[in-house]
Design a protein around this motif. Structure first.
Motif, short mmCIF file in Angstrom:
data_model
loop_
_atom_site.label_atom_id
_atom_site.label_comp_id
_atom_site.label_asym_id
_atom_site.label_seq_id
_atom_site.Cartn_x
_atom_site.Cartn_y
_atom_site.Cartn_z
N GLU A 98 1.31 -0.97 0.04
CA GLU A 98 0.34 -0.29 -0.23
C GLU A 98 1.48 1.40 0.17
O GLU A 98 2.25 0.70 -0.25
CB GLU A 98 -0.97 -0.23 0.76
N GLU A 99 0.85 2.34 -0.24
CA GLU A 99 1.07 3.18 0.12
C GLU A 99 2.86 3.81 1.25
O GLU A 99 3.43 3.78 1.11
CB GLU A 99 0.87 5.20 -0.16
N ALA A 100 1.47 3.12 2.10
CA ALA A 100 2.68 3.18 3.44
C ALA A 100 4.01 2.69 3.25
O ALA A 100 4.85 3.22 3.23
CB ALA A 100 1.88 2.90 4.93
N LYS A 102 5.24 1.63 -0.09
CA LYS A 102 6.50 2.57 -0.87
C LYS A 102 6.31 3.24 -0.58
O LYS A 102 8.37 3.23 -0.39
CB LYS A 102 4.83 2.97 -1.37
N ASN A 103 5.58 4.37 0.86
CA ASN A 103 6.50 5.47 1.05
C ASN A 103 8.14 4.93 2.21
O ASN A 103 8.63 5.31 2.02
CB ASN A 103 6.30 6.05 2.05
N LYS A 104 8.08 3.82 2.54
CA LYS A 104 8.97 3.26 3.52
C LYS A 104 9.88 2.89 2.67
O LYS A 104 11.25 3.53 3.24
CB LYS A 104 8.67 2.11 4.35
N THR A 106 10.75 3.85 -0.22
CA THR A 106 11.34 4.43 -1.31
C THR A 106 12.51 5.96 -0.09
O THR A 106 13.80 6.24 -0.63
CB THR A 106 9.99 5.81 -1.15
N THR A 107 11.81 5.79 0.97
CA THR A 107 12.33 6.78 1.94
C THR A 107 14.15 6.06 2.45
O THR A 107 15.12 6.17 2.43
CB THR A 107 11.69 6.78 3.28
N ASN A 120 8.86 4.35 -9.70
CA ASN A 120 8.09 3.31 -8.91
C ASN A 120 6.66 3.49 -8.98
O ASN A 120 6.47 4.04 -9.17
CB ASN A 120 9.04 3.79 -7.63
N SER A 121 6.02 1.99 -8.46
CA SER A 121 5.13 1.85 -8.47
C SER A 121 4.34 0.78 -8.03
O SER A 121 5.21 -0.36 -7.78
CB SER A 121 4.06 2.26 -10.45
N ILE A 122 2.91 0.76 -7.44
CA ILE A 122 2.19 -0.38 -6.99
C ILE A 122 1.87 -1.01 -7.93
O ILE A 122 1.43 -0.05 -8.94
CB ILE A 122 1.33 0.19 -5.80
N TYR A 131 5.18 -4.53 -5.25
CA TYR A 131 5.10 -2.72 -5.55
C TYR A 131 6.99 -3.15 -6.36
O TYR A 131 7.54 -3.92 -5.88
CB TYR A 131 5.36 -2.57 -4.56
#
Length: 188
Positions: A98-100, A102-104, A106-107, A120-122, A131
């Motif tokens: 999910e978005e969380a 993906k953000n983790k 990416t960070t 990057n993409s789901i 992902y």
């Protein structure tokens, strides 16, 4: 007559959106080459959970413990600046794409200096949420490209990763990695 046109418009709109394909790894890593690779060796992991197709003469290692099962491979006939390494691992544990998530990831990737995300993409892998992140890291000597592809699967998850060493044969390497990743077969 207006009701008919309105009905036709609504029906067309529904059909248009229902026919849309789910995004895939091919939307994250572009392959513009028509080269067909002959990966004639099917390799199964040590626990018989998955298999991939690799080159017949590639160097490969299998590893497993209580939490993971891994295939690590490379074509050792290439020089370093045109080579890549493949690592396909099945981990014990569950991830939720999910978005969380993906953000983790990416960070974590951007925490290394001189690292830049290309795409990057789901996405989906065989109807499973996934992902993919494609990025590069630049240092004084060279540029290293990395692909990480996370696939959620019930009580386990898969991480398919590739490290491309340099930009020689870059397009060909991207296409070959895509073909290897797409050859993943999860064994029930």
């Amino acid at each position: 007559m207006k009701k008919f046109h309105y009905l036709l418009y609504c029906l067309s709109t529904v059909l248009l959106f229902s026919c849309k394909n789910e995004p895939s790894i091919n939307d994250v890593i572009s392959c513009t080459s028509d080269v067909d690779f002959h990966h004639s060796k099917i390799i199964r992991d040590a626990k018989n959970n998955f298999e991939i197709n690799l080159g017949k003469h590639w160097k490969r290692e299998l590893y497993f413990d209580d939490y993971q099962s891994r295939i690590y491979a490379a074509d050792t006939t290439r020089n370093f600046s045109s080579s890549f390494i493949i690592d396909v691992t099945r981990f014990k544990g569950k991830i939720i794409i999910e978005e969380a998530f993906k953000n983790k990831i990416t960070t974590q990737v951007l925490a290394t200096t001189k690292t830049y995300i290309i795409q990057n993409s789901i996405i989906k892998f065989n109807d499973q949420p996934a992902y993919a992140i494609y990025y590069f890291h630049k240092n004084e000597e060279q540029v290293t490209y990395n692909i990480q592809y996370y696939i959620a699967d019930q009580e386990h998850y898969y991480l398919l990763s590739a490290q491309i060493n340099g930009s020689q044969n870059f397009t060909k390497n991207n296409c070959e990695i895509l073909q290897i990743f797409n050859s993943l077969k999860i064994i029930p």
